[in-house]
Each structure stands twice: as structure tokens, then as C-alpha cells.
Design an enzyme around this catalytic site. Structure first.
Site, PDB file in Angstrom:
ATOM      1  N   GLY A 121       0.992  -1.188   0.023  1.00  0.00           N
ATOM      2  CA  GLY A 121      -0.045   0.171  -0.195  1.00  0.00           C
ATOM      3  C   GLY A 121       0.885   1.302  -0.046  1.00  0.00           C
ATOM      4  N   CYS A 122       0.509   2.352  -0.907  1.00  0.00           N
ATOM      5  CA  CYS A 122       1.403   3.245  -1.099  1.00  0.00           C
ATOM      6  C   CYS A 122       1.735   4.266   0.366  1.00  0.00           C
ATOM      7  CB  CYS A 122       1.026   4.283  -2.217  1.00  0.00           C
ATOM      8  SG  CYS A 122      -0.740   4.874  -1.920  1.00  0.00           S
ATOM      9  N   ASN A 123       0.552   4.346   1.001  1.00  0.00           N
ATOM     10  CA  ASN A 123       0.696   5.210   2.345  1.00  0.00           C
ATOM     11  C   ASN A 123       1.611   4.521   3.395  1.00  0.00           C
ATOM     12  OD1 ASN A 123      -0.731   7.416   1.640  1.00  0.00           O
ATOM     13  ND2 ASN A 123      -2.748   6.207   1.597  1.00  0.00           N
ATOM     14  N   SER A 141       3.830   1.784   2.895  1.00  0.00           N
ATOM     15  CA  SER A 141       5.061   1.660   2.721  1.00  0.00           C
ATOM     16  C   SER A 141       5.934   2.999   2.930  1.00  0.00           C
ATOM     17  CB  SER A 141       5.432   1.208   1.390  1.00  0.00           C
ATOM     18  OG  SER A 141       4.919   2.134   0.399  1.00  0.00           O
ATOM     19  N   THR A 142       5.235   3.969   2.682  1.00  0.00           N
ATOM     20  CA  THR A 142       5.843   5.150   2.930  1.00  0.00           C
ATOM     21  C   THR A 142       6.273   5.594   4.421  1.00  0.00           C
ATOM     22  OG1 THR A 142       4.734   6.310   0.860  1.00  0.00           O
ATOM     23  CG2 THR A 142       5.734   7.984   2.701  1.00  0.00           C
TER      24      THR A 142
END
Length: 348
Positions: A149-151, A153-154
């Protein structure tokens, strides 16, 4: 060797970004692209920027169409990828860009997603610290990979070094993210219309309801946080098509010095290509990573508040999704990790 590839959900944002990256990959051939309601239409009608793939026509997303390739990317809405798991048992490598194979906890899946639970796959964030080593080691030779998930992993990349080194307290994490609406996909939704977003900042999934929270907990637990993780996670839609700017803070662990804190992140990412720690006092902009497979990170030590502050910028469609998927594919296949991936963004 040239690997044959099929990409499902090819008319969407994530599928389109996977195709954009793979189009420049010397070791793959994109043979099949699929979609649901857009089946039968030219790919170029939905991805007009992919001129090198204008010969492809979208086919129906079925197990029969996807089978027979060396690599299959599933860029489907959450809850839809799992149905292909058994049907693609003979496919050498399957990479899921959805959430169906990310979570290890059935309880978390039922609470945040619901529906049928599917076994977790190797997590596609190579630089993430897991039990003292990088997740990269678990991706070598993998046949099933869950893109992140982009959020999630960030934020996980932002805090994992401090957790692993014991210089921050994971019991009081606060993270606020400015995110572009492309992370929500291409489906028509009123809250994502330009007239609703332009000139406005809009919080969503407030109060512990965002689906990426258990994914962050899972990653930080694996980094060494134990069971005492508490996260306040607030995403805010802002008027930019792409990008995430995550500001994450956590209390400084008792006795941790400024030098030890800085060293935790330097040691974790000093030799990484796609996760870069900026010099003291420097912080990233989302514009700096547009189109790049790069996470840029700035670190501050706020002694007045007794907290570490990490600001990380990524392109949600590249390092946040498609770039991470292709990077993980390269590792799994034994190819140079950075093949077809760039650290250079696009400006302006």
C-alpha cells in the site's frame, strides 16, 4: 531470456503505471493486457500516454486469459485478486498490486477489509528492515509477491530504522499525509472530482479507520517494535494528481543521542538507491520524486517536543505501487534490481 507478461486492470492508474515501467524493461515482453468493463477496447484509448503499446487491445480479465505467461501483475480492486490465486497456480511469478495478500492477521483483514482472507505473500518493499535484515532477502526467488500500500510503505520506511535501532518509541506514532487522489484509483467518485479537490484540502479515513494502518503495524512489528505500537494516522487529499508527503513523528527513546538517531537512518539507507536520506536540515517535496522510483526522506530531531520527525516524499504510483512491484520482480528473477527504474523525476 525474455519473460512474457500479462497485466490485469490495465486501464487503471496502477495498471497503467506498471505498463509504463515495463515498456522500457529489456527483459520482458508485454503480451496481454486485461480490463473489466473496458474489455475489447484499444489500450491506447485508456492510456493515451503509452504510445509504444498502442498495438495492444484490452481483453477480459479471466484466469484463462492470464494463464500461460511467465509473469502476471494483478492491478485489481481490493478483494478481487484472491480469486485468481488458485487459477494461476502454474504461473511462475504473480505480483498483486491490491491488498488481498498483504496482511498476515485474519482479524485485521476482517476489520479493515472484510470478505475472504487470503494467505500473505512476500511483501514487496525491498528496503524495509525485517528482523535485522532487509526484506530484499525474502524476495530473492519469490514466486508470489504482494506490492505494498502506498501510504503504508511510505510511513513504514520512514520509521522502521528508528524502531529497529531502538531510538524511537513506537507507542505514540503520529503521521499526517498529504496525498494525491490517484491513489484512490480511476473509478468515478464525487469526492475525487476536480471541482471538489481543486483549491481544497480534504481529510479522509480519520480516527483510525484507514486500511493501511494494520499494514504499517505489521511492518513496524517486523522491524522490532513489539506489540506496543500505537498509530494516529491522518491522510489528507490535496490537489495534486500524484504524490505522498508523509510527516511522521515518534517520541525519542530514553537515552538516545542525536548522533545515534541520525545514524539509525544513515545505516539503514546509506547504501540504498531508491530510498535516500537528505542532508541535515533538508526536506523533500513531492515534485522532487514525480515519476521516479525514489523515496526522499528528511529527518529532524525536535528536542523541545522530545520527538523525531521524518518527512518522506514518494510518487504513490511509482515507489508507492508499480515501481515497488517491478523492483521486487527484478529481485525475484535475479535481474539487476534497478532495471527500468529511475531515480530521476520530472520537473516542472
Amino acid at each position: 531470456m525474455t519473460y512474457s507478461v500479462a497485466v490485469s486492470g490495465a486501464s487503471g492508474y496502477a495498471g497503467g503505471e506498471i505498463l509504463r515501467i515495463l515498456a522500457a524493461h529489456p527483459d520482458v515482453e508485454i503480451r496481454t493486457v486485461t480490463a473489466h468493463s473496458n474489455a475489447g477496447q484499444p489500450l491506447i484509448q485508456h492510456q493515451p500516454h503509452l504510445r509504444s503499446l498502442r498495438h495492444l487491445t484490452l481483453r477480459e480479465t479471466t484466469p484463462e486469459v492470464l494463464a500461460g505467461h511467465d509473469i502476471v501483475f494483478l492491478a485489481l480492486p481490493h478483494g478481487q485478486s484472491g480469486q485468481f490465486t488458485d487459477a494461476l497456480a502454474g504461473t511462475p511469478l504473480v505480483i498483486d498490486a491490491g491488498a488481498d495478500h498483504r496482511l498476515e492477521s485474519v482479524t485485521d483483514w476482517n476489520r479493515f477489509y472484510g470478505g475472504e482472507f487470503h494467505d500473505p505473500w512476500a511483501y514487496g518493499v525491498p528496503e524495509l528492515l525485517v528482523d535485522g535484515v532487509k526484506q530484499r532477502a525474502r524476495l530473492v526467488g519469490a514466486t508470489r509477491i504482494a506490492a505494498p500500500g502506498c501510504n503504508a510503505s511510505t510511513v513504514s520506511l520512514s520509521l522502521a530504522p528508528g524502531v529497529a535501532a531502538g531510538v524511537i518509541d513506537a507507542g505514540d506514532i503520529v503521521t499526517v499525509l498529504a496525498v494525491g487522489p490517484s491513489g484512490a484509483g480511476k473509478s468515478l467518485k464525487t469526492n475525487l472530482l476536480a471541482s471538489e479537490i481543486l483549491g481544497s484540502a480534504n481529510p479522509y479515513a480519520v480516527g483510525g479507520t484507514h486500511r493501511h494502518i494494520p499494514e504499517i503495524r505489521q511492518a513496524l512489528t517486523a522491524a522490532g517494535a513489539g506489540d506496543g505500537i500505537r498509530i494516529s494516522f491522518t491522510p489528507v487529499l490535496v490537489p495534486m494528481a500524484r504524490g505522498i508527503l508523509a510527516t511522521s513523528t515518534a517520541p525519542i527513546a530514553r537515552g538516545a543521542t542525536d548522533a545515534q538517531i541520525r545514524a539509525a537512518w544513515e545505516d539503514a539507507y546509506g547504501d540504498e538507491t531508491f530510498v535516500q536520506l537528505l542532508a541535515p536540515g533538508e526536506f523533500p517535496r513531492t515534485a522532487d520524486v514525480l515519476g521516479a522510483n525514489t523515496a526522499l526522506m528528511g529527518l529532524a530531531i525536535d528536542r523541545d517536543a522530545d520527538r523525531v520527525v521524518v518527512v518522506t516524499a514518494v510518487d504513490n504510483l511509482v515507489k508507492g505501487t508499480a515501481g515497488a512491484a517491478v523492483q521486487s520482480m527484478n529481485i525475484a528473477l535475479g535481474l539487476p534490481e534497478g532495471t527500468a527504474l529511475s531515480t530521476d523525476g520530472v520537473s516542472p
